[in-house]
Write an enzyme that holds these catalytic residues in place. Structure first.
Site, mmCIF file in Angstrom:
data_model
loop_
_atom_site.group_PDB
_atom_site.id
_atom_site.type_symbol
_atom_site.label_atom_id
_atom_site.label_comp_id
_atom_site.label_asym_id
_atom_site.label_seq_id
_atom_site.Cartn_x
_atom_site.Cartn_y
_atom_site.Cartn_z
ATOM 1 N N SER A 1 0.056 -1.564 -0.421
ATOM 2 C CA SER A 1 -0.087 -0.071 -0.273
ATOM 3 C C SER A 1 1.216 1.264 0.219
ATOM 4 O O SER A 1 0.619 2.363 -0.765
ATOM 5 C CB SER A 1 -1.161 0.137 1.312
ATOM 6 O OG SER A 1 -1.862 -0.695 0.762
ATOM 7 N N LYS B 1 -10.468 -6.144 9.166
ATOM 8 C CA LYS B 1 -11.226 -6.130 8.663
ATOM 9 C C LYS B 1 -12.848 -5.550 8.802
ATOM 10 O O LYS B 1 -13.521 -4.635 9.208
ATOM 11 C CB LYS B 1 -11.506 -6.175 7.267
ATOM 12 C CG LYS B 1 -10.852 -5.447 5.972
ATOM 13 C CD LYS B 1 -10.368 -6.776 5.065
ATOM 14 C CE LYS B 1 -9.808 -6.108 3.829
ATOM 15 N NZ LYS B 1 -9.763 -6.537 2.438
ATOM 16 N N GLY C 1 -16.063 -19.068 -3.144
ATOM 17 C CA GLY C 1 -15.311 -18.474 -2.459
ATOM 18 C C GLY C 1 -16.867 -17.674 -1.620
ATOM 19 O O GLY C 1 -17.440 -16.739 -1.840
ATOM 20 N N GLY D 1 -5.184 -10.677 -9.476
ATOM 21 C CA GLY D 1 -5.802 -10.067 -8.242
ATOM 22 C C GLY D 1 -4.555 -8.461 -8.099
ATOM 23 O O GLY D 1 -5.229 -7.695 -7.277
HETATM 24 P P1 NAP Z 1 -11.723 -15.586 4.250
HETATM 25 O O1 NAP Z 1 -12.495 -15.153 4.476
HETATM 26 O O2 NAP Z 1 -10.320 -15.975 5.066
HETATM 27 O O3 NAP Z 1 -11.965 -16.902 3.483
HETATM 28 C C1 NAP Z 1 -11.599 -17.797 2.893
HETATM 29 C C2 NAP Z 1 -12.409 -18.796 1.692
HETATM 30 O O4 NAP Z 1 -11.693 -19.252 0.302
HETATM 31 C C3 NAP Z 1 -13.813 -19.420 1.875
HETATM 32 O O5 NAP Z 1 -14.297 -19.403 1.018
HETATM 33 C C4 NAP Z 1 -13.210 -20.667 2.014
HETATM 34 O O6 NAP Z 1 -13.817 -21.702 1.925
HETATM 35 C C5 NAP Z 1 -12.198 -21.018 0.787
HETATM 36 N N1 NAP Z 1 -11.329 -21.859 0.891
HETATM 37 C C6 NAP Z 1 -9.845 -21.777 1.704
HETATM 38 N N2 NAP Z 1 -9.081 -22.805 0.872
HETATM 39 C C7 NAP Z 1 -9.917 -23.551 -0.357
HETATM 40 C C8 NAP Z 1 -9.860 -24.885 -0.581
HETATM 41 N N3 NAP Z 1 -8.105 -25.444 -0.426
HETATM 42 N N4 NAP Z 1 -10.338 -24.886 -1.394
HETATM 43 C C9 NAP Z 1 -11.711 -24.503 -1.690
HETATM 44 N N5 NAP Z 1 -11.680 -22.759 -0.863
HETATM 45 C C10 NAP Z 1 -11.187 -23.347 0.398
HETATM 46 O O7 NAP Z 1 -10.248 -14.924 3.164
HETATM 47 P P2 NAP Z 1 -10.707 -13.692 2.388
HETATM 48 O O8 NAP Z 1 -10.685 -12.493 2.743
HETATM 49 O O9 NAP Z 1 -12.135 -14.420 1.598
HETATM 50 O O10 NAP Z 1 -9.863 -13.495 1.115
HETATM 51 C C11 NAP Z 1 -9.837 -14.469 0.394
HETATM 52 C C12 NAP Z 1 -8.857 -14.322 -0.848
HETATM 53 O O11 NAP Z 1 -8.530 -12.736 -1.753
HETATM 54 C C13 NAP Z 1 -7.665 -14.261 0.162
HETATM 55 O O12 NAP Z 1 -6.265 -15.370 -0.421
HETATM 56 C C14 NAP Z 1 -6.976 -12.689 -0.395
HETATM 57 O O13 NAP Z 1 -5.293 -12.339 -0.290
HETATM 58 C C15 NAP Z 1 -8.164 -12.336 -1.435
HETATM 59 N N6 NAP Z 1 -7.995 -11.212 -1.700
HETATM 60 C C16 NAP Z 1 -7.045 -10.150 -2.471
HETATM 61 C C17 NAP Z 1 -7.804 -8.631 -2.413
HETATM 62 C C18 NAP Z 1 -6.989 -7.932 -3.790
HETATM 63 O O14 NAP Z 1 -6.935 -7.126 -3.189
HETATM 64 N N7 NAP Z 1 -6.425 -8.518 -5.141
HETATM 65 C C19 NAP Z 1 -8.856 -8.332 -1.958
HETATM 66 C C20 NAP Z 1 -9.106 -9.043 -0.762
HETATM 67 C C21 NAP Z 1 -8.575 -10.270 -0.941
HETATM 68 P P3 NAP Z 1 -14.326 -22.344 3.373
HETATM 69 O O15 NAP Z 1 -15.917 -21.547 3.359
HETATM 70 O O16 NAP Z 1 -15.340 -23.770 2.935
HETATM 71 O O17 NAP Z 1 -13.318 -22.612 4.914
#
Ligand code: NAP
Length: 283
Positions: free
Chosen positions: A22, A71, A132, A248
């Site tokens: 950031s 968050k 997700g 992303g």
């Molecule tokens: P989170 O709240 O921890 O949610 C994780 C999600 O991933 C849940 O839906 C989980 O499913 C699923 N999951 C984890 N491992 C899996 C697997 N092996 N197979 C299938 N599903 C799986 O995380 P989050 O905050 O939503 O973030 C998700 C991702 O987005 C992260 O990697 C983060 O770095 C990325 N992100 C990127 C940006 C960007 O600006 N590019 C912004 C925000 C987030 P279950 O519910 O079944 O556990």
């Protein structure tokens, strides 16, 4: 090095925080728009986020980004002055003070929309699969609906969480019901014009278990995770027939641009900063 008093202070709070890009992004926007600012990484203690936020603003901080794992706590701190996007997401990544009150917004959805448009795959009229149901997925559902997607299905490894997300969204936006559905990964079969991976699976070595047949001709597969090389989800998508894949990093720069616009009232250009960041990270 001391900061001139005329420089407004901004920052990003998280734990861990050393990896955060950031400062790079906001300082590049500042050069681009001719605004003097100082942007810090703030390592907030896991049990001391509220105190860190209070100290930041008491010491003259003007705006604070919030990242993992705070968050939801930021959402609670700004509960009296939340944007509609923050309320829908249940999470805040952008804080600022206005008339002595802490305000909160979630700009992840805007970051994603901006990047889809940049890639020439804007969501209007598209059939979209969102994989997700965590915080990242929650943050983008309403923006995708507002942007006019034709249909949006949310699927998750734990189907119950996708159902809860659907209920949460419909509780706040009941008119979305005809376009929105939810289920487990076994209900991911397409064809879809855009498939968005909002799981953290790519941080490991395995893609989410999506069935064959997800991708319509010309479809985009978008992974919210970013990396130097194609992520496991992007590789899976190519093997399953996606015409185009993207990571992303553009969403990351786009959500920062939306925060920047809230704080400074100026919309910075994403593309040159995205290019510079990719160079800095991966070459
Ligand atoms: P989170 O709240 O921890 O949610 C994780 C999600 O991933 C849940 O839906 C989980 O499913 C699923 N999951 C984890 N491992 C899996 C697997 N092996 N197979 C299938 N599903 C799986 O995380 P989050 O905050 O939503 O973030 C998700 C991702 O987005 C992260 O990697 C983060 O770095 C990325 N992100 C990127 C940006 C960007 O600006 N590019 C912004 C925000 C987030 P279950 O519910 O079944 O556990």
């Amino acid at each position: 090095m001391t900061t001139p008093l005329s420089f407004k202070r901004f920052g990003v709070a998280g734990n861990p925080i050393a990896h955060s890009r950031s400062p790079f992004i906001h300082e590049a926007f500042a050069r681009q728009t001719g605004i003097a600012l100082h942007y810090d990484r703030i390592l907030a203690p896991l049990d001391g986020f509220a105190d860190a936020v209070q100290a930041f603003f008491q010491q003259g901080g003007a705006g604070l980004n919030v990242t993992v794992p705070f968050k939801e706590q930021a959402f609670a701190l700004a509960r009296d002055h939340l944007s509609a996007r923050a309320r829908m997401a249940g999470a805040v990544n952008t804080l600022w003070m206005e008339n002595g009150h802490l305000h909160g917004c979630n700009t992840d959805g805007l970051g994603l929309l901006n990047d889809l448009e940049r890639l020439g795959h804007g969501p209007a009229g598209k059939r979209i699969l969102l994989v997700g149901a965590g915080g990242a997925a929650r943050g983008v559902v309403l923006p995708l609906l507002d942007a006019g997607c034709a249909t949006l299905r949310v699927v998750n490894r734990t189907a119950e969480r996708a159902a809860q997300l659907l209920a949460h969204v419909l509780g706040q936006a009941p008119a979305a019901a005809p376009r929105l559905s939810a289920g487990g990964l076994d209900q991911a079969a397409g064809p879809w014009d855009i498939v968005i991976n909002a799981t953290s699976s790519s941080l490991g070595d395995t893609p989410p278990g999506l069935p064959a047949g997800c991708y319509a001709p010309g479809a985009l597969a978008y992974d919210m995770v970013y990396a130097a090389q194609a992520t496991p989800f992007m590789l899976q998508a190519r093997a399953q027939g996606a015409a185009r894949t993207a990571d992303g990093l553009g969403m990351l720069v786009g959500q920062a641009a939306a925060s920047y616009a809230i704080w400074h009232g100026v919309q910075p250009q994403v593309e040159p900063v995205l290019e510079a960041l990719r160079q800095a990270l991966y070459t």
